[in-house]
Write a protein that holds these residues in place. Structure first.
Motif, mmCIF file in Angstrom:
data_model
loop_
_atom_site.group_PDB
_atom_site.id
_atom_site.type_symbol
_atom_site.label_atom_id
_atom_site.label_comp_id
_atom_site.label_asym_id
_atom_site.label_seq_id
_atom_site.Cartn_x
_atom_site.Cartn_y
_atom_site.Cartn_z
ATOM 1 N N LYS A 1 0.895 -1.104 0.205
ATOM 2 C CA LYS A 1 0.036 0.029 0.018
ATOM 3 C C LYS A 1 0.876 1.460 0.020
ATOM 4 O O LYS A 1 0.629 2.242 -0.661
ATOM 5 C CB LYS A 1 -0.953 0.087 1.338
ATOM 6 C CG LYS A 1 -1.804 1.046 1.389
ATOM 7 C CD LYS A 1 -3.016 0.765 2.466
ATOM 8 C CE LYS A 1 -3.858 1.956 2.384
ATOM 9 N NZ LYS A 1 -3.291 3.194 2.871
ATOM 10 N N ARG A 2 1.865 1.360 0.784
ATOM 11 C CA ARG A 2 2.789 2.334 0.848
ATOM 12 C C ARG A 2 3.577 2.586 -0.698
ATOM 13 O O ARG A 2 3.674 3.699 -0.970
ATOM 14 C CB ARG A 2 3.902 2.003 1.633
ATOM 15 C CG ARG A 2 4.887 3.400 2.144
ATOM 16 C CD ARG A 2 5.978 3.230 3.118
ATOM 17 N NE ARG A 2 6.915 2.144 2.715
ATOM 18 C CZ ARG A 2 8.166 1.846 3.395
ATOM 19 N NH1 ARG A 2 8.351 2.579 4.338
ATOM 20 N NH2 ARG A 2 8.946 0.901 3.077
ATOM 21 N N ASN B 1 2.078 1.894 -3.433
ATOM 22 C CA ASN B 1 1.191 2.525 -4.294
ATOM 23 C C ASN B 1 0.998 3.892 -4.028
ATOM 24 O O ASN B 1 0.803 4.726 -4.778
ATOM 25 C CB ASN B 1 -0.060 1.762 -4.295
ATOM 26 C CG ASN B 1 0.032 0.559 -5.000
ATOM 27 O OD1 ASN B 1 -0.268 0.395 -6.172
ATOM 28 N ND2 ASN B 1 0.510 -0.451 -4.367
ATOM 29 N N GLU B 2 0.889 4.313 -2.689
ATOM 30 C CA GLU B 2 0.753 5.600 -2.248
ATOM 31 C C GLU B 2 1.969 6.517 -2.679
ATOM 32 O O GLU B 2 1.552 7.735 -3.366
ATOM 33 C CB GLU B 2 0.927 5.786 -0.898
ATOM 34 C CG GLU B 2 -0.414 5.060 -0.158
ATOM 35 C CD GLU B 2 -0.339 5.251 1.323
ATOM 36 O OE1 GLU B 2 0.600 5.405 2.001
ATOM 37 O OE2 GLU B 2 -1.565 4.793 1.907
ATOM 38 N N PHE C 1 1.280 7.018 -6.634
ATOM 39 C CA PHE C 1 0.142 7.612 -7.360
ATOM 40 C C PHE C 1 -0.221 8.955 -6.369
ATOM 41 O O PHE C 1 -0.812 9.890 -7.150
ATOM 42 C CB PHE C 1 -1.036 6.878 -7.257
ATOM 43 C CG PHE C 1 -1.114 5.587 -8.119
ATOM 44 C CD1 PHE C 1 -1.128 5.669 -9.498
ATOM 45 C CD2 PHE C 1 -1.003 4.358 -7.620
ATOM 46 C CE1 PHE C 1 -1.133 4.647 -10.361
ATOM 47 C CE2 PHE C 1 -0.737 3.321 -8.359
ATOM 48 C CZ PHE C 1 -1.013 3.313 -9.791
ATOM 49 N N GLN C 2 0.398 9.047 -5.326
ATOM 50 C CA GLN C 2 0.128 10.506 -4.329
ATOM 51 C C GLN C 2 1.436 10.943 -3.786
ATOM 52 O O GLN C 2 1.313 11.965 -3.101
ATOM 53 C CB GLN C 2 -0.726 9.755 -3.097
ATOM 54 C CG GLN C 2 -1.939 9.097 -3.522
ATOM 55 C CD GLN C 2 -2.652 8.628 -2.243
ATOM 56 O OE1 GLN C 2 -2.393 9.070 -1.020
ATOM 57 N NE2 GLN C 2 -3.584 7.635 -2.418
ATOM 58 N N LYS C 3 2.654 10.320 -4.230
ATOM 59 C CA LYS C 3 3.943 11.202 -3.810
ATOM 60 C C LYS C 3 3.981 11.125 -2.355
ATOM 61 O O LYS C 3 4.636 12.054 -2.046
ATOM 62 C CB LYS C 3 4.014 12.358 -4.798
ATOM 63 C CG LYS C 3 3.665 12.347 -6.224
ATOM 64 C CD LYS C 3 4.742 11.505 -6.865
ATOM 65 C CE LYS C 3 4.321 11.247 -8.143
ATOM 66 N NZ LYS C 3 5.147 10.322 -9.004
ATOM 67 N N GLU C 4 3.578 10.143 -1.687
ATOM 68 C CA GLU C 4 3.685 10.183 -0.306
ATOM 69 C C GLU C 4 4.237 8.711 0.211
ATOM 70 O O GLU C 4 4.072 7.757 -0.348
ATOM 71 C CB GLU C 4 2.001 10.063 0.362
ATOM 72 C CG GLU C 4 1.346 11.374 0.040
ATOM 73 C CD GLU C 4 0.145 11.448 0.693
ATOM 74 O OE1 GLU C 4 -0.263 10.395 1.412
ATOM 75 O OE2 GLU C 4 -0.803 12.444 0.447
ATOM 76 N N THR D 1 5.176 6.682 3.489
ATOM 77 C CA THR D 1 4.939 6.575 4.927
ATOM 78 C C THR D 1 6.317 6.177 5.746
ATOM 79 O O THR D 1 6.990 5.181 5.146
ATOM 80 C CB THR D 1 4.007 5.497 5.085
ATOM 81 O OG1 THR D 1 2.797 5.945 4.472
ATOM 82 C CG2 THR D 1 3.360 5.522 6.699
#
Length: 224
Positions: free
Chosen positions: A103-104, A106-107, A110-113, A115
């Protein structure tokens, strides 16, 4: 194991996750490299376990997961070995962490974040705690349900020199018919007589039993 993590592990073991390696094979992306380190090919093993950013997270997990190394194993082989060697709690921890790492990834794409590993560890511990609480509540609820079940009434013989008559009626709503069953025991529990009737009558169980009552009386009179 939660369904989300179970499905994810199944996909990972069968190498059907959309890693850049798999996307590159299908000519969807131009490069197969890992979106984080940009140096190694993002295989299933690299995306979940081998990448240094992933190892930072696994290093904070249970001891048996910290020391685990893929070496020349596939992710599928790793899961199979873990199933043989560790308990369910560690196995669930592995699945939850693996899902969080994916999940990290993919974040980031797609979200440039990105974790922090400590946040992933905190999320994992909270998920495991919630699962333990859910399992505990389920066990308590099941125990209460079992404790509330009333024991079935056991048949008791009548006093010496007496007879006992038991009867019941059932209905078949589809065929609009009812059945009556009667049995008579003596004081020693021996069966003295039985009777069965099948009638195209009432759809109400109470009416069916009421209809059966006079037939039971007549049967008693016939056998004396």
């Amino acid at each position: 194991m939660p369904n989300t993590e179970k499905l994810f592990i199944w996909k990972a073991c069968n190498n059907i996750l959309p890693t850049t390696q798999n996307l590159f094979r299908k000519r969807i992306v131009e490069e197969p490299n890992c979106p984080i380190c940009l140096h190694h090919v993002e295989s299933i093993e690299n995306a979940i376990w081998k990448c240094e950013s992933m190892r930072d997270v696994w290093g904070l997990c249970s001891m048996k997961l910290q020391k685990r190394s893929l070496q020349n194993q596939s992710f599928r082989e790793l899961v199979i070995n873990l199933m043989k060697e560790v308990n369910d709690e560690v196995l669930i921890e592995m699945a939850v962490v693996a899902w969080r790492l994916w999940k990290r990834m993919n974040e980031l794409v797609f979200q440039k974040e990105f974790t922090n590993p400590l946040i992933i560890l905190k999320q994992t511990r909270q998920k495991l705690q919630d699962l333990r609480l859910l399992q505990s509540n389920t066990s308590i609820s099941t125990a209460r349900q079992v404790g509330c079940v009333e024991p079935m009434n056991q048949w008791k013989a009548p006093p010496n020199g007496h007879y006992k008559i038991n009867w019941d009626a059932i209905i078949d709503q589809k065929k609009c018919r009812m059945g009556i069953g009667t049995i008579i025991h003596n004081w020693e529990g021996q069966v003295m007589c039985t009777m069965r009737l099948n009638k195209p009558l009432f759809l109400d169980p109470n009416l069916a039993e009421a209809y059966a009552a006079p037939h039971v009386v007549l049967l008693r009179q016939e056998i004396g």
